[in-house]
Enzyme design. Structure first.
Site, PDB file in Angstrom:
ATOM      1  N   ASP A  17     151.702 -54.791  74.526  1.00  0.00           N
ATOM      2  CA  ASP A  17     151.127 -55.360  75.740  1.00  0.00           C
ATOM      3  C   ASP A  17     152.210 -55.873  76.693  1.00  0.00           C
ATOM      4  OD1 ASP A  17     148.981 -54.944  74.051  1.00  0.00           O
ATOM      5  OD2 ASP A  17     147.900 -56.702  74.745  1.00  0.00           O
ATOM      6  N   ARG A  99     150.774 -73.259  73.201  1.00  0.00           N
ATOM      7  CA  ARG A  99     150.799 -72.769  74.576  1.00  0.00           C
ATOM      8  C   ARG A  99     151.479 -73.711  75.559  1.00  0.00           C
ATOM      9  NH1 ARG A  99     150.744 -68.503  71.942  1.00  0.00           N
ATOM     10  NH2 ARG A  99     148.864 -67.222  71.910  1.00  0.00           N
ATOM     11  N   ASP A 128     143.692 -68.390  76.219  1.00  0.00           N
ATOM     12  CA  ASP A 128     145.119 -68.556  76.453  1.00  0.00           C
ATOM     13  C   ASP A 128     145.501 -68.455  77.925  1.00  0.00           C
ATOM     14  OD1 ASP A 128     145.896 -69.170  73.902  1.00  0.00           O
ATOM     15  OD2 ASP A 128     146.377 -67.112  73.335  1.00  0.00           O
ATOM     16  N   SER A 182     143.681 -58.293  65.957  1.00  0.00           N
ATOM     17  CA  SER A 182     144.847 -58.845  66.641  1.00  0.00           C
ATOM     18  C   SER A 182     145.238 -60.160  65.988  1.00  0.00           C
ATOM     19  CB  SER A 182     144.551 -59.058  68.128  1.00  0.00           C
ATOM     20  OG  SER A 182     143.546 -60.040  68.295  1.00  0.00           O
TER      21      SER A 182
END
Length: 405
Positions: A17, A99, A128, A182
């Protein structure tokens, strides 16, 4: 070609990605890309990310790979653990808490290199994107944010692979075709979502688990450990002093051996949908149980109960990406104040997927064996005092009862 961006800092893992995003940014915005890869203890070799970024035209001086493990545990995980924060009563917030640190470091790098934008690889369906961008805007209110998943037409993994191959971007063999699920990983946890996990009725397949052995296959003999705390933070394991990241890593090893810390959760995402995920938090689960154990001795009832009321709110703030908000900082100040005497040692028993507190001691203990004993307390507690206490608390109930009668 989009205009107005000269240099962008991309949160870059080197996977499919973000590799596609790197090339897409170069093409779509005609800008220089600076890559930032955070080592948060995810257990992966990070140097390939450097090689891939260089191969794709990123200047060596604009490739940042930073070891943030100690900062992550010391300044983010441990403060959160002081609060006993659990989202929706069960989730230890392993993805959420990482994050704000990534966002903070991205903004720092952007200022260092004179970038006018930052970019991430989070999709438009997930939490996210919110967490990254709330962090960016809190720290640099006027920064431009580029979220490719909300802009491009590469709407499937097949299209990503086709784009990668058309632009000579290496694609790992295990990424050809649809991935079964994932994952996201750091020193605190690993999360898995999607594909084989999307039906909440189906049990999680064994091959999804990566951080914990199957509990049923754990050692047949329990293992006992001790964790020492000072002012609410873990400082030693089995009497050996350790840094925050080292302590968590050692607890991860113990949790893996005994199959501790698995969670199958259907949660409410901030963006509105429910999702099913599988979380493995081996060391964090042990640590959380131990921290509650030392608080049992050292926190006054009023403080302990107030903390339990604040914890869900605190957890929701982290889950929703509001680490840098004033309300989180206000709660943190109250929580940290409560930890001034949370010092002592907790003994735990680890066995086949479980961790129990089996002993605790503290120089600041509020537990009085003399007062609580069922034997002769030598006048430490006058049981007759309880009569007036009960009658005063019963007064309103008696008045209500008389009225209703």
């Amino acid at each position: 070609m989009a205009q107005g961006v000269k240099r962008v800092v991309l949160a870059f893992s080197g996977g499919l990605d973000t590799s596609v995003i790197l090339k897409w940014l170069q093409q779509t915005y005609g800008c220089e890309v600076v890559t930032f890869t955070a080592d948060l203890g995810q257990g992966e070799e990070l140097e390939p990310a450097r090689a891939k970024a260089q191969m794709m035209g990123v200047k060596p001086e604009h490739i940042f790979i930073d070891d943030l493990r100690e900062e992550f545990v010391r300044d983010y995980v441990f403060p959160m653990m002081r609060a006993n924060a659990l989202y929706e009563g069960t989730y230890l917030l392993g993805t959420s808490i990482a994050r704000p640190l990534i966002a903070k470091r991205q903004i720092e790098i952007a200022k260092m290199v004179g970038a006018d934008a930052v970019s991430h690889g989070a999709t438009g369906k997930g939490n996210d994107q919110v967490r990254f961008e709330l962090g960016y805007y809190a720290l640099e209110p006027d920064v431009k944010v580029i979220a490719p998943w909300r802009e491009w037409d590469l709407t499937s993994r097949t299209k990503l692979i086709e784009f990668a191959e058309a632009h000579q971007i290496p694609v790992s063999k295990d990424k050809r075709g649809e991935a079964p699920f994932s994952t996201d990983a750091n020193l605190l946890h690993t999360s898995s979502e999607g594909k084989v996990l999307e039906d909440p009725w189906d049990e999680v397949p064994d091959y999804v688990y990566s951080r914990t052995n199957h509990p049923e296959e754990g050692p047949d003999t329990p293992e006992y450990i001790t964790i020492d705390f000072e002012r609410g933070d873990g400082v030693a394991l089995n009497g050996e002093g350790m840094s925050p990241a080292t302590l968590l890593a050692k607890l991860n090893d113990l949790g893996k051996t005994h199959g501790i810390g698995r969670l199958d959760l259907v949660e409410n995402r901030f963006v509105g949908m429910k999702s099913r995920g599988m979380y493995e938090t081996p060391g964090g689960t042990i640590y959380h149980i131990a921290h509650r154990g030392i608080e049992q001795l050292t926190l006054d009832r009023g403080a302990a109960h107030l903390k339990d009321e604040l914890a869900p709110r605190y957890a929701e703030l982290i889950y929703n990406g509001l680490w840098f908000s004033p309300e989180r900082e206000m709660l943190q100040a109250a929580i940290d104040h409560s930890q001034s005497h949370v010092t002592g040692t907790v003994r735990l028993k680890l066995y086949k997927g479980n961790a129990w507190v089996v002993g605790r001691k503290s120089p600041y203990s509020l537990y009085s064996e003399k007062v609580v004993t069922f034997e002769d307390d030598a006048g430490a507690y006058d049981q007759k005092d309880a009569e007036g206490f009960i009658k005063l608390n019963a007064l309103r109930l008696r008045l209500l009862g008389r009225r209703q009668g």
